[in-house]
Design a protein around this motif. Structure first.
Motif, short mmCIF file in Angstrom:
data_model
loop_
_atom_site.label_atom_id
_atom_site.label_comp_id
_atom_site.label_asym_id
_atom_site.label_seq_id
_atom_site.Cartn_x
_atom_site.Cartn_y
_atom_site.Cartn_z
N ALA A 284 1.41 -8.54 30.83
CA ALA A 284 1.74 -7.82 29.59
C ALA A 284 2.68 -6.66 29.88
N PHE A 285 2.43 -5.96 30.99
CA PHE A 285 3.29 -4.82 31.33
C PHE A 285 4.69 -5.28 31.72
N ASN A 286 4.80 -6.42 32.39
CA ASN A 286 6.11 -6.98 32.71
C ASN A 286 6.89 -7.33 31.44
N MET A 287 6.18 -7.86 30.46
CA MET A 287 6.82 -8.18 29.17
C MET A 287 7.28 -6.90 28.47
N PHE A 288 6.46 -5.86 28.57
CA PHE A 288 6.83 -4.58 27.95
C PHE A 288 8.09 -4.00 28.59
N LEU A 289 8.17 -4.06 29.91
CA LEU A 289 9.34 -3.52 30.61
C LEU A 289 10.62 -4.25 30.22
N ASP A 290 10.49 -5.53 29.89
CA ASP A 290 11.67 -6.32 29.51
C ASP A 290 12.17 -5.94 28.10
N ARG A 291 11.23 -5.66 27.19
CA ARG A 291 11.62 -5.27 25.81
C ARG A 291 10.74 -4.09 25.39
N PRO A 292 11.07 -2.89 25.86
CA PRO A 292 10.17 -1.74 25.70
C PRO A 292 10.10 -1.13 24.30
N THR A 303 2.95 -17.38 24.35
CA THR A 303 4.08 -18.28 24.61
C THR A 303 5.01 -17.77 25.70
N SER A 304 5.09 -16.44 25.85
CA SER A 304 6.02 -15.86 26.83
C SER A 304 5.39 -15.60 28.20
N CYS A 305 4.06 -15.54 28.25
CA CYS A 305 3.40 -15.17 29.50
C CYS A 305 3.62 -16.19 30.62
N SER A 306 3.95 -17.43 30.24
CA SER A 306 4.14 -18.46 31.26
C SER A 306 5.50 -18.37 31.95
N GLU A 307 6.41 -17.58 31.39
CA GLU A 307 7.73 -17.43 32.01
C GLU A 307 7.60 -16.75 33.37
N ALA A 312 2.30 -12.70 36.20
CA ALA A 312 1.82 -12.09 37.43
C ALA A 312 0.65 -12.90 37.99
N LYS A 313 0.44 -12.75 39.28
CA LYS A 313 -0.66 -13.46 39.93
C LYS A 313 -1.46 -12.48 40.77
N VAL A 314 -2.78 -12.51 40.58
CA VAL A 314 -3.68 -11.67 41.36
C VAL A 314 -4.72 -12.58 41.99
N GLY A 315 -4.63 -12.72 43.31
CA GLY A 315 -5.49 -13.69 43.99
C GLY A 315 -5.14 -15.09 43.53
N GLU A 316 -6.15 -15.82 43.06
CA GLU A 316 -5.91 -17.19 42.58
C GLU A 316 -5.66 -17.25 41.08
N LEU A 329 -2.07 -2.78 25.82
CA LEU A 329 -1.07 -3.56 26.55
C LEU A 329 -0.53 -4.70 25.70
N GLN A 330 -1.38 -5.27 24.85
CA GLN A 330 -0.91 -6.30 23.94
C GLN A 330 0.12 -5.74 22.96
N LEU A 331 -0.19 -4.56 22.40
CA LEU A 331 0.76 -3.94 21.46
C LEU A 331 2.04 -3.52 22.17
N MET A 332 1.93 -3.05 23.40
CA MET A 332 3.13 -2.70 24.17
C MET A 332 4.01 -3.92 24.40
N ALA A 333 3.38 -5.05 24.74
CA ALA A 333 4.13 -6.28 25.02
C ALA A 333 4.68 -6.91 23.74
N GLU A 334 3.92 -6.83 22.65
CA GLU A 334 4.29 -7.58 21.44
C GLU A 334 4.97 -6.74 20.37
N THR A 335 4.67 -5.43 20.30
CA THR A 335 5.33 -4.57 19.29
C THR A 335 6.11 -3.44 19.93
N GLY A 336 6.10 -3.35 21.25
CA GLY A 336 6.86 -2.32 21.94
C GLY A 336 6.18 -0.97 21.93
N SER A 337 6.87 0.02 22.48
CA SER A 337 6.30 1.36 22.61
C SER A 337 6.07 2.02 21.26
N VAL A 338 6.91 1.73 20.27
CA VAL A 338 6.77 2.36 18.96
C VAL A 338 5.46 1.95 18.30
#
Length: 419
Positions: A284-292, A303-307, A312-316, A329-338
């Protein structure tokens, strides 16, 4: 139209949403949306929008517009709009709750009755369901490695604990408002509270148990009640929950000793709650950084998390899911910082009020909030809480169940003085 809105039959329909949320989300949503549309038409015809001209509704409309803009700029516009467009009905229903509190003396009384009956039935259902499941696992010798989770009636949704803990503070607030001086009714309510707590524990939902503890601690330190009464009840409650955990190994393994629960803070890695949760958070944070600024659009995490650039991968564990299990984090990724900043104002506003009350009470022996206002703040704080895993923010069930306490809260702190 005014007579229809305040008609007893309409009030029954609105109050029936409380039990229906535990039984049939489809029927609850149908009533919720239909009455909301009717109320919107009533507001338009009577030009009553100025009644709701306050900071809460202004920010809610801005948040709604941001969700729409995010959807329009997303990769799958119509898919995203399915979540953002219907959000308006939540704002309308909150306005309807405020309207009915002011204009119908029966509404709060009727809602309280529905709460009482629903909680009693769900407690009985939860206890019987747990006993049956426990006996079944015991007979099959599965108790050592199987978790018992309590569903809502007639549903596969394992949300019984979440349902009870999210609505309990509002139930408590209305009880305080109605029966503050009735010792007999208060005793009955305390017994009901004890059994509600037990069912929440037995539900196996760690997040719900955390919110229950948060509610208890907040009430203990903030409510304006005699200390000996608070100590007696809270010691009894925690003792009951503690005894259940000691004698129920299956439950204690899930709640306390689950090996998946981890909090790791080192130079090499950071893990919050579980590796799987952490993978979702990082994605989610990676998505936010792409469209902040405006995000990827509501419902677009799934739909976008699979890109590859986001996942991201943590362990398995990989970070793709229906939602990132964190509201902020969902709102940051989906609606941005605003969108995330506007939503976070709710948490800061409520926290400020509760902290101001606590400090006034501690240092100056002054009461800033009454018990009704305190419990309303706690009921809404659960919705805005940022420090624990959360469900999908745009989930219809979660938004509908949260709109009831928010409606009472908005009426008390944003509309009451104006009225």
């Amino acid at each position: 139209m005014k007579k229809v809105l305040e008609n007893k039959l309409t009030l029954y329909f609105i109050s029936s949403i409380i039990p229906l949320l535990a039984v049939s989300i489809f029927i609850a949503e149908l009533i919720y949306t239909s009455i909301g549309i009717f109320f919107l038409i009533f507001l338009i015809i009577n030009k009553n929008f100025l009644t709701y001209k306050n900071i809460f509704f202004k920010l809610s409309i801005i948040f709604y517009i941001i969700c729409i803009i995010s959807s329009l700029l997303s990769k799958e516009i119509f898919f995203s709009l399915k979540s953002s467009l219907p959000f308006l009905r939540i704002i309308i229903f909150i306005s309807l709750i405020c309207y009915l509190i002011h204009n119908s003396k029966e509404f709060t009384h009727l809602l309280y009755k529905f709460f009482y009956i629903t909680f009693i039935l769900l407690i009985l259902f939860g206890l019987i369901d747990y006993i049956l499941k426990y006996n079944n696992l015991e007979n099959l010798n599965y108790l050592d490695y199987s978790n018992i989770r309590l569903n809502l009636p007639f549903s596969d949704e394992q949300k019984l604990g979440s349902y009870l803990v999210r609505l309990y503070p509002l139930f408590l607030a209305i009880h305080i408002f109605k029966n503050n001086n009735s010792k007999k009714k208060n005793i009955y309510f305390l017994i009901l509270t004890l059994f509600t707590s037990i069912v929440i524990l037995l539900s196996g939902e760690r997040n719900s148990l955390f919110f229950l503890i948060l509610i208890f601690l907040s009430c203990f330190f903030l409510l304006n009640i005699q200390l000996k009464i608070k100590l007696s009840f809270f010691l009894l409650s925690f003792l009951a929950l503690f005894i259940i955990l000691i004698f129920n190994n299956n439950l204690s393994k899930r709640i306390i000793f689950d090996k998946n629960n981890q909090f790791v803070f080192s130079k090499d890695q950071i893990i919050l709650f579980t590796p799987q949760h952490t993978a979702h958070y990082k994605t989610a944070f990676n998505m936010f950084l792409d469209r902040p600024y405006v995000g990827h659009g509501p419902k677009m995490f799934r739909t976008s998390c699979s890109e590859k650039k986001y996942n991201a991968k943590v362990g398995e564990f990989t970070g793709c899911s229906n939602h990132p299990h964190s509201t902020y984090l969902q709102l940051m990724a989906e609606t941005g910082s605003v969108g995330a900043i506007i939503f976070s104002l709710g948490f800061f506003f409520i926290s400020f009020k509760l902290m101001k009350h606590f400090l006034n009470k501690l240092f100056y022996r002054k009461i800033y909030l009454n018990n009704y206002q305190i419990t309303l703040c706690i009921s809404v704080l659960i919705f805005f809480w940022p420090f624990s895993p959360a469900g999908n923010f745009f989930n219809n069930w979660l938004l509908i169940i949260s709109s009831f306490p928010i409606g009472f809260y908005v009426n008390e702190f944003f509309l009451k003085k104006n009225s």
